[in-house]
Write a protein that holds these residues in place. Sequence first.
Motif, PDB file in Angstrom:
ATOM      1  N   VAL A 174       0.696  -1.379   0.409  1.00 49.83           N
ATOM      2  CA  VAL A 174      -0.263  -0.040   0.324  1.00 49.83           C
ATOM      3  C   VAL A 174       0.655   0.993   0.271  1.00 49.83           C
ATOM      4  O   VAL A 174       1.820   0.973   0.333  1.00 49.83           O
ATOM      5  CB  VAL A 174      -1.040   0.125   0.724  1.00 49.83           C
ATOM      6  CG1 VAL A 174      -1.643   1.070   1.160  1.00 49.83           C
ATOM      7  CG2 VAL A 174      -1.992  -1.692   1.032  1.00 49.83           C
ATOM      8  N   VAL A 175       0.885   2.542  -0.781  1.00 44.99           N
ATOM      9  CA  VAL A 175       1.574   3.629  -0.748  1.00 44.99           C
ATOM     10  C   VAL A 175       0.490   4.925   0.552  1.00 44.99           C
ATOM     11  O   VAL A 175      -0.786   5.409  -0.304  1.00 44.99           O
ATOM     12  CB  VAL A 175       2.085   4.064  -2.684  1.00 44.99           C
ATOM     13  CG1 VAL A 175       2.695   5.340  -2.186  1.00 44.99           C
ATOM     14  CG2 VAL A 175       2.722   2.932  -2.840  1.00 44.99           C
ATOM     15  N   THR A 176       0.870   5.991   0.911  1.00 46.02           N
ATOM     16  CA  THR A 176      -0.284   6.735   1.334  1.00 46.02           C
ATOM     17  C   THR A 176       0.858   7.424   1.318  1.00 46.02           C
ATOM     18  O   THR A 176       2.346   7.308   1.112  1.00 46.02           O
ATOM     19  CB  THR A 176      -0.163   6.109   2.506  1.00 46.02           C
ATOM     20  OG1 THR A 176      -1.809   7.204   2.907  1.00 46.02           O
ATOM     21  CG2 THR A 176      -0.287   5.756   3.943  1.00 46.02           C
ATOM     22  N   SER A 177       0.807   8.611   2.367  1.00 41.22           N
ATOM     23  CA  SER A 177       1.598   9.719   2.329  1.00 41.22           C
ATOM     24  C   SER A 177       2.058  10.324   3.904  1.00 41.22           C
ATOM     25  O   SER A 177       1.159   9.193   4.130  1.00 41.22           O
ATOM     26  CB  SER A 177       1.293  10.927   1.587  1.00 41.22           C
ATOM     27  OG  SER A 177       0.711  12.029   2.724  1.00 41.22           O
ATOM     28  N   SER A 178       2.797  11.340   4.300  1.00 40.48           N
ATOM     29  CA  SER A 178       2.674  10.615   6.144  1.00 40.48           C
ATOM     30  C   SER A 178       2.568  11.718   6.167  1.00 40.48           C
ATOM     31  O   SER A 178       2.549  11.975   7.875  1.00 40.48           O
ATOM     32  CB  SER A 178       5.075  11.861   6.225  1.00 40.48           C
ATOM     33  OG  SER A 178       5.215  12.382   5.783  1.00 40.48           O
ATOM     34  N   ILE A 179       1.939  12.283   5.264  1.00 41.81           N
ATOM     35  CA  ILE A 179       1.038  13.835   6.100  1.00 41.81           C
ATOM     36  C   ILE A 179      -0.753  13.517   6.266  1.00 41.81           C
ATOM     37  O   ILE A 179      -1.713  14.692   6.182  1.00 41.81           O
ATOM     38  CB  ILE A 179       1.604  15.069   5.766  1.00 41.81           C
ATOM     39  CG1 ILE A 179       0.342  15.013   4.084  1.00 41.81           C
ATOM     40  CG2 ILE A 179       2.784  15.025   6.051  1.00 41.81           C
ATOM     41  CD1 ILE A 179       1.310  16.879   3.374  1.00 41.81           C
ATOM     42  N   GLU A 180      -0.813  12.574   5.682  1.00 42.39           N
ATOM     43  CA  GLU A 180      -2.406  12.427   5.379  1.00 42.39           C
ATOM     44  C   GLU A 180      -3.504  12.656   7.138  1.00 42.39           C
ATOM     45  O   GLU A 180      -2.448  12.260   8.195  1.00 42.39           O
ATOM     46  CB  GLU A 180      -2.588  10.547   5.527  1.00 42.39           C
ATOM     47  CG  GLU A 180      -2.120   9.837   3.422  1.00 42.39           C
ATOM     48  CD  GLU A 180      -2.523  10.940   3.254  1.00 42.39           C
ATOM     49  OE1 GLU A 180      -4.073  11.065   2.912  1.00 42.39           O
ATOM     50  OE2 GLU A 180      -2.219  11.750   1.976  1.00 42.39           O
ATOM     51  N   GLN A 217       1.257  -3.348  10.847  1.00 41.06           N
ATOM     52  CA  GLN A 217       1.874  -4.486  11.957  1.00 41.06           C
ATOM     53  C   GLN A 217       0.970  -5.741  11.841  1.00 41.06           C
ATOM     54  O   GLN A 217       1.150  -6.857  12.739  1.00 41.06           O
ATOM     55  CB  GLN A 217       0.606  -4.293  13.157  1.00 41.06           C
ATOM     56  CG  GLN A 217       1.450  -2.834  14.591  1.00 41.06           C
ATOM     57  CD  GLN A 217       0.766  -2.138  14.681  1.00 41.06           C
ATOM     58  OE1 GLN A 217      -0.223  -2.652  15.709  1.00 41.06           O
ATOM     59  NE2 GLN A 217       1.341  -0.649  15.567  1.00 41.06           N
ATOM     60  N   HIS A 218       0.419  -6.088  10.995  1.00 36.80           N
ATOM     61  CA  HIS A 218      -0.417  -7.030  10.560  1.00 36.80           C
ATOM     62  C   HIS A 218       0.424  -7.754   9.277  1.00 36.80           C
ATOM     63  O   HIS A 218      -0.583  -8.262   8.330  1.00 36.80           O
ATOM     64  CB  HIS A 218      -1.752  -7.142  10.070  1.00 36.80           C
ATOM     65  CG  HIS A 218      -2.215  -6.976  11.568  1.00 36.80           C
ATOM     66  ND1 HIS A 218      -2.295  -5.466  12.319  1.00 36.80           N
ATOM     67  CD2 HIS A 218      -3.039  -7.458  13.013  1.00 36.80           C
ATOM     68  CE1 HIS A 218      -3.071  -6.049  13.533  1.00 36.80           C
ATOM     69  NE2 HIS A 218      -3.530  -7.232  14.064  1.00 36.80           N
ATOM     70  N   GLY A 219       1.669  -7.401   8.283  1.00 34.39           N
ATOM     71  CA  GLY A 219       2.395  -8.041   7.520  1.00 34.39           C
ATOM     72  C   GLY A 219       1.815  -7.324   5.999  1.00 34.39           C
ATOM     73  O   GLY A 219       2.465  -7.441   4.946  1.00 34.39           O
ATOM     74  N   VAL A 220       1.333  -5.556   6.303  1.00 35.91           N
ATOM     75  CA  VAL A 220       1.183  -5.104   4.732  1.00 35.91           C
ATOM     76  C   VAL A 220       2.744  -4.518   4.369  1.00 35.91           C
ATOM     77  O   VAL A 220       2.674  -4.243   5.899  1.00 35.91           O
ATOM     78  CB  VAL A 220      -0.040  -4.703   4.638  1.00 35.91           C
ATOM     79  CG1 VAL A 220      -0.325  -3.196   3.117  1.00 35.91           C
ATOM     80  CG2 VAL A 220      -1.211  -5.323   4.971  1.00 35.91           C
ATOM     81  N   GLU A 221       3.082  -4.334   3.445  1.00 39.66           N
ATOM     82  CA  GLU A 221       4.182  -3.457   3.159  1.00 39.66           C
ATOM     83  C   GLU A 221       3.725  -2.604   3.096  1.00 39.66           C
ATOM     84  O   GLU A 221       2.631  -2.402   2.428  1.00 39.66           O
ATOM     85  CB  GLU A 221       4.969  -4.010   2.281  1.00 39.66           C
ATOM     86  CG  GLU A 221       5.438  -5.178   2.791  1.00 39.66           C
ATOM     87  CD  GLU A 221       6.665  -5.836   1.139  1.00 39.66           C
ATOM     88  OE1 GLU A 221       7.911  -4.833   1.397  1.00 39.66           O
ATOM     89  OE2 GLU A 221       6.279  -6.363   0.233  1.00 39.66           O
ATOM     90  N   VAL A 222       4.278  -0.425   3.906  1.00 41.01           N
ATOM     91  CA  VAL A 222       3.526   0.222   3.868  1.00 41.01           C
ATOM     92  C   VAL A 222       4.727   1.235   3.007  1.00 41.01           C
ATOM     93  O   VAL A 222       5.681   1.282   3.821  1.00 41.01           O
ATOM     94  CB  VAL A 222       3.257   0.845   4.800  1.00 41.01           C
ATOM     95  CG1 VAL A 222       2.086   2.088   4.146  1.00 41.01           C
ATOM     96  CG2 VAL A 222       1.796   0.028   5.044  1.00 41.01           C
ATOM     97  N   THR A 223       4.172   2.299   1.745  1.00 37.27           N
ATOM     98  CA  THR A 223       5.429   3.066   1.221  1.00 37.27           C
ATOM     99  C   THR A 223       4.639   4.136   1.597  1.00 37.27           C
ATOM    100  O   THR A 223       3.319   5.079   1.364  1.00 37.27           O
ATOM    101  CB  THR A 223       5.640   2.856  -0.273  1.00 37.27           C
ATOM    102  OG1 THR A 223       6.529   1.875  -0.339  1.00 37.27           O
ATOM    103  CG2 THR A 223       6.790   4.052  -0.159  1.00 37.27           C
ATOM    104  N   TRP A 224       5.455   5.368   2.626  1.00 33.26           N
ATOM    105  CA  TRP A 224       4.726   6.813   2.475  1.00 33.26           C
ATOM    106  C   TRP A 224       5.759   7.570   1.982  1.00 33.26           C
ATOM    107  O   TRP A 224       7.478   8.114   2.669  1.00 33.26           O
ATOM    108  CB  TRP A 224       5.842   6.709   4.298  1.00 33.26           C
ATOM    109  CG  TRP A 224       4.825   5.676   5.679  1.00 33.26           C
ATOM    110  CD1 TRP A 224       5.365   4.816   6.298  1.00 33.26           C
ATOM    111  CD2 TRP A 224       3.874   5.701   6.125  1.00 33.26           C
ATOM    112  NE1 TRP A 224       4.777   3.414   6.494  1.00 33.26           N
ATOM    113  CE2 TRP A 224       4.102   4.136   7.375  1.00 33.26           C
ATOM    114  CE3 TRP A 224       2.124   6.480   5.920  1.00 33.26           C
ATOM    115  CZ2 TRP A 224       2.288   4.006   7.362  1.00 33.26           C
ATOM    116  CZ3 TRP A 224       1.628   6.024   7.267  1.00 33.26           C
ATOM    117  CH2 TRP A 224       1.736   4.895   7.798  1.00 33.26           C
ATOM    118  N   LEU A 225       4.917   8.028   1.546  1.00 36.69           N
ATOM    119  CA  LEU A 225       5.262   9.112   0.689  1.00 36.69           C
ATOM    120  C   LEU A 225       5.979  10.559   1.102  1.00 36.69           C
ATOM    121  O   LEU A 225       4.777  11.304   2.230  1.00 36.69           O
ATOM    122  CB  LEU A 225       4.519   9.729  -0.733  1.00 36.69           C
ATOM    123  CG  LEU A 225       4.243   8.172  -1.174  1.00 36.69           C
ATOM    124  CD1 LEU A 225       3.902   8.785  -3.238  1.00 36.69           C
ATOM    125  CD2 LEU A 225       5.392   7.784  -1.831  1.00 36.69           C
TER     126      LEU A 225
END
Length: 382
Positions: free
Chosen positions: A95-101, A114-122
């Motif tokens: 999943v991709v999201t941003s750091s200021i959501e 925490q449940h195993g999903v990779e997240v990229t923080w733009l």
Amino acid sequence: MKKPVYLDYAATTPVDPSVAEEMIKYLTPDGIFGNPASRTHAFGWQAEAAVETARRQVASLVHADPREIVWTSGATEADNLAIKGVVAGRTGVHVVTSSIEHKAVLDTCKWLEQHGVEVTWLAPDREGRIRAGQVLEALRENTVLVSLMLVNNELGCINEIAEIGRLLREHGVLFHVDAAQAAGKMPVDVSRMPVDLMALSGHKVYGPKGVGALYVRRSPDVRIEAQIHGGGHERGMRSGTLPTHQIVGMGKAFLLAQDGLEAEMAELENLRETFMSGIEGLSGVTVNGSQDCRVPGILNLSFDGVDAESLMLGLRDLAVSSGSACASATIEPSYVLRGIGLSDEQAHRALRFSFGRFTTKEEVAFASSQIVDVVSRLRAVR
């Protein structure tokens, strides 16, 4: 006690009187108080008809099909339903999201991690915006969702959602957008953006608190797993007895927003200009976030040499905010302001002013004069 001038419309809006008048019709014994899911008598039929009218009104503001609107308890639940609903039951996804959501997205994505999903923080640029190129670079073969807000709740800046949406459509990646601060404050068209899932809020648009909606695209169908079970309401995506009076209120509020959008945007821009003119003689004032790609009603300012807490204490006749209402329990500097490159010290000097439908020019002029007086006084005693 004198009533303070309310300049915190980004936190919540008062219910429009005509909305409140409409809502009362669905509460009392002589009104339409039935359960919309009761299909065996007129009380239920009338309530269901009211709910469907409101569904059309909400859909109309964002140019959606009414069948694409799913009722929720607010934008926070809508964000959770969208993000968790896409990922539910899938492993090895990204999943991709941003750091200021908004926290509703940040905390949900942290939970996924925490449940195993990779997240990229733009990381946003200095204006508080995420660019399409950043999103493209972050995509992977296992990316299933990108989640970005349309309008930032602290800065008022607008992301290039249409360009990002077209990019993601080409790559077959679902796009979720939090539009709580955008609906009713700027034109929103889900077909032109384009997006797959969009969170909406009632109380940000002069409707009641406790009700919101999630737009879920139908052509082709976007599939999400329900997060609340128990009856299969809302086409199986969100169970629970529908609060007819709140839904009617949100529908009426969205109808008013659609009818008056152009005039209201122009009036908010005038209020913003009046406010800025009133403080133009004050040195050391910085506008945080984009000054071009923004909604007119949100203004985030930093004042050199003055911390926000002291300034708010001095501005007892104004209701303003030092950040998001959803993060006000912490004394930490705004993560949004730090995210766009401000130091902790700079972030601690910032206040958010947000104008709305019932703000007057007299109130704005009073507010600006108060700010000049208090900032000048605080700087003099440093």
